[in-house]
Enzyme design. Structure first.
Site, PDB file in Angstrom:
ATOM      1  N   HIS A 231      17.506 -24.546  44.972  1.00 59.10           N
ATOM      2  CA  HIS A 231      18.937 -24.852  44.925  1.00 59.10           C
ATOM      3  C   HIS A 231      19.426 -24.959  43.484  1.00 59.10           C
ATOM      4  O   HIS A 231      18.714 -25.429  42.599  1.00 59.10           O
ATOM      5  CB  HIS A 231      19.285 -26.106  45.733  1.00 59.10           C
ATOM      6  CG  HIS A 231      18.646 -27.383  45.280  1.00 59.10           C
ATOM      7  ND1 HIS A 231      19.165 -28.151  44.258  1.00 59.10           N
ATOM      8  CD2 HIS A 231      17.558 -28.046  45.724  1.00 59.10           C
ATOM      9  CE1 HIS A 231      18.427 -29.235  44.100  1.00 59.10           C
ATOM     10  NE2 HIS A 231      17.438 -29.204  44.970  1.00 59.10           N
TER      11      HIS A 231
ATOM     12  N   ASP B 214      22.230 -26.646  42.265  1.00 60.81           N
ATOM     13  CA  ASP B 214      22.877 -27.873  41.792  1.00 60.81           C
ATOM     14  C   ASP B 214      21.846 -28.916  41.388  1.00 60.81           C
ATOM     15  O   ASP B 214      20.664 -28.837  41.737  1.00 60.81           O
ATOM     16  CB  ASP B 214      23.796 -28.444  42.858  1.00 60.81           C
ATOM     17  CG  ASP B 214      23.055 -28.816  44.144  1.00 60.81           C
ATOM     18  OD1 ASP B 214      22.205 -28.029  44.588  1.00 60.81           O
ATOM     19  OD2 ASP B 214      23.321 -29.900  44.702  1.00 60.81           O
TER      20      ASP B 214
ATOM     21  N   ASP C 269      14.587 -30.978  39.203  1.00 59.27           N
ATOM     22  CA  ASP C 269      14.877 -30.918  40.632  1.00 59.27           C
ATOM     23  C   ASP C 269      16.250 -30.275  40.782  1.00 59.27           C
ATOM     24  O   ASP C 269      17.273 -30.915  40.544  1.00 59.27           O
ATOM     25  CB  ASP C 269      14.862 -32.328  41.221  1.00 59.27           C
ATOM     26  CG  ASP C 269      15.347 -32.396  42.657  1.00 59.27           C
ATOM     27  OD1 ASP C 269      15.388 -31.359  43.316  1.00 59.27           O
ATOM     28  OD2 ASP C 269      15.699 -33.502  43.110  1.00 59.27           O
TER      29      ASP C 269
ATOM     30  N   GLU D 171      22.830 -28.646  47.473  1.00 58.86           N
ATOM     31  CA  GLU D 171      21.745 -29.254  48.248  1.00 58.86           C
ATOM     32  C   GLU D 171      21.788 -30.766  48.156  1.00 58.86           C
ATOM     33  O   GLU D 171      21.512 -31.475  49.128  1.00 58.86           O
ATOM     34  CB  GLU D 171      20.397 -28.723  47.731  1.00 58.86           C
ATOM     35  CG  GLU D 171      19.198 -29.113  48.585  1.00 58.86           C
ATOM     36  CD  GLU D 171      18.512 -30.394  48.144  1.00 58.86           C
ATOM     37  OE1 GLU D 171      17.564 -30.817  48.830  1.00 58.86           O
ATOM     38  OE2 GLU D 171      18.912 -30.980  47.115  1.00 58.86           O
ATOM     39  N   GLU D 172      22.128 -31.273  46.978  1.00 55.62           N
ATOM     40  CA  GLU D 172      21.985 -32.696  46.714  1.00 55.62           C
ATOM     41  C   GLU D 172      23.040 -33.568  47.393  1.00 55.62           C
ATOM     42  O   GLU D 172      22.814 -34.752  47.606  1.00 55.62           O
ATOM     43  CB  GLU D 172      22.009 -32.956  45.201  1.00 55.62           C
ATOM     44  CG  GLU D 172      20.878 -32.276  44.416  1.00 55.62           C
ATOM     45  CD  GLU D 172      19.517 -32.887  44.676  1.00 55.62           C
ATOM     46  OE1 GLU D 172      19.414 -33.762  45.556  1.00 55.62           O
ATOM     47  OE2 GLU D 172      18.552 -32.502  44.011  1.00 55.62           O
TER      48      GLU D 172
END
Length: 487
Positions: free
Chosen positions: A77, A79, A116, A146-147
């Site tokens: 991902h 973001d 991440d 995603e976050e």
């Protein structure tokens, strides 16, 4: 500062990570990084598309000799979580991440690092750009958001991908192969309240809970770390008879354990000593309880120059304190099926009280849907008793483990061969996109792995340099040993 990162091995990986981290990419504001990935794919002359929600897909043909292997989807991902220390002057909307090397770790200067899932993105970019890495046909899938909701994965339609195997690069321990994850739901309580005039002969004070580690509300919840919202509530409960709350702000993101909470209160002069004594008493208790886990914890009282004119009416103040006390936080249930796996948890992530309105925002996770619903309803009941309207939003499914997965067997054998030890095959309590993607691609064989990253979702986030080297070798071996297509 970032130039030192470019000299690390493997250079292909760290250079792409440095390129990526120069682009602001907070969740919900990925326009620049989406364009960055589109430009990257087009510059390589590869088929590059953006779907209707903003996910980017870049396709690369197989290298010579691997044309008959199964097609692989490499997925990460775009973001990143945007967290910073209070004393760090940084704008995630305009600044690239400032990185530095600290022994075996790459860190950021007072902010989250973006490893991440930036190291996963950088891995895929390096493979796409390489002219020497052997690999089957690849569909590189870069998802958005995603976050804070997994809306990219949720919005990816069936038929966009044709791959047989999905390699998700979002696991954060290099000796672990992920085969399952938790689902989640946002539980939000809202209530209006009446503001009343602050009492006469009163002074204003600010109470601050700070110095907590914070961390990932999925991966780190098992550690029992301090939650600033819960700690602040204990302080407020202890001195509730002598304070009038004017405003409160604790935490910032649902998927981050809150590190700080700030409450503005009004205290009449005759109650000043009782107020300060109670705050210090509770501080001493909490510090003792968290002595080994939160050594930097502080609970500070500061006098404010100007007293607030308006405060919460007492009934609402009492309801707020009781609701937060009643709401479960942390591990709710351990898995009876998988040793040491958190099954169900809740993070009281954000509390905001201001201008006649209060909001309590939680992220509830579970690998068992019925247990997730049970905890969400438990929270909802506590908040409704306090007069709140409660909503359940942003629900996403878990990813059920498949221990008979063909790609799992491949990765287990390769890891053992390369490292002379067996990997840990495990499900995690974090949310991975595999469960969502599997809804539209149920036949795709999915697995997750990645380099060691510590402190994700906090300014202490750091990525291991030696682990990245180990992980890169594993990635190259996997791509070279993808099984043949069925005859």
């Amino acid at each position: 500062m970032n130039e030192a990162i470019r000299t690390l091995e493997p250079k292909e990986l760290w250079n792409k990570f440095a390129d990526l981290n120069a682009v602001p990419r907070p969740s919900k504001k990925e326009e620049r990084v989406i364009q960055f990935m589109m430009d990257f794919g087009n510059r390589l002359g590869l088929k590059t598309i953006k779907d209707e929600v903003g996910n980017v897909i870049i396709c690369k043909p197989a290298t010579k000799g691997l044309e008959t292997r199964k097609k692989v989807v490499m997925q990460s991902h775009l973001d990143m979580v945007h967290q910073k220390n209070n004393d760090t002057d940084f704008n995630f909307d305009t600044h690239g991440i400032e990185m530095h090397v600290d022994g075996d770790w790459v860190r950021a200067k007072g902010t989250t690092l973006g490893a991440d899932n930036g190291l996963g993105v950088a891995t895929i970019m390096a493979v796409l750009e390489s002219k020497t890495i052997e690999h089957p046909a690849i569909e590189a899938l870069f998802t958005i958001d995603e976050e804070t909701g997994m809306t990219g994965a949720m919005g990816l339609k069936g038929g966009m991908l044709t791959g047989d195997i999905l390699l998700n690069l979002d696991t954060e321990e290099d000796d672990e192969i992920g085969v399952g994850c938790a689902g989640g739901v946002d539980v939000t309580a809202n209530r209006s309240y009446e503001e009343v005039a602050a009492p006469a002969n009163a002074k204003a004070y600010t109470i601050t809970v700070k110095g907590l580690q914070g961390g990932h509300s999925g991966m780190d919840i098992i550690k029992g770390l301090g939650n600033a919202n819960k700690m602040m509530n204990r302080v407020l409960h202890a001195c509730s008879d002598v304070i009038h709350i004017a405003a409160l702000k604790g935490g910032s993101l649902r998927n981050a354990i809150p590190r700080e909470s700030i409450c503005h209160v009004v205290v009449i002069d005759k109650n000043k000593n009782t107020f300060t004594k109670e705050v210090k008493r509770v501080e001493a208790l909490i510090k003792e309880e968290y002595r080994s886990l939160e050594p930097s914890l502080e609970i500070v009282i500061e006098k404010t120059m100007t007293a607030s004119n308006k405060v919460m009416e007492k009934e609402a103040q009492t309801a707020l304190i009781q609701m937060v006390y009643a709401a479960p936080n942390g591990v709710f249930r351990m898995s009876p099926a998988i040793e040491d796996l958190v099954e169900t948890s809740n993070n009281i992530a954000k509390i905001t009280v201001a201008n006649g309105h209060m909001t309590i925002a939680c992220l509830t996770r579970s690998s068992v849907e019925s247990s997730k619903d049970d905890l969400a309803n438990t929270l909802g009941a506590a908040f409704k008793l306090g007069g709140c309207d409660v909503t359940f939003d942003g629900e996403y499914p878990g990813w059920a483990p498949n221990m008979d997965s063909p790609i799992l067997k491949v990765l287990e054998e390769l890891y053992t061969k390369i490292n002379n030890e067996k990997p840990i095959v495990a499900a995690c309590h974090a949310g991975l996109e595999c469960g969502i993607l599997g809804q539209n691609y149920p036949e795709m064989d999915m697995i997750s792995f990645g380099p060691t990253i510590k402190g994700a979702h906090s300014p202490d986030e750091r990525a291991s340099i030696s682990s990245a080297q180990k992980y890169w070798k594993f990635v190259l071996a996997i791509l070279k040993n993808i099984p043949q297509k069925a005859a």
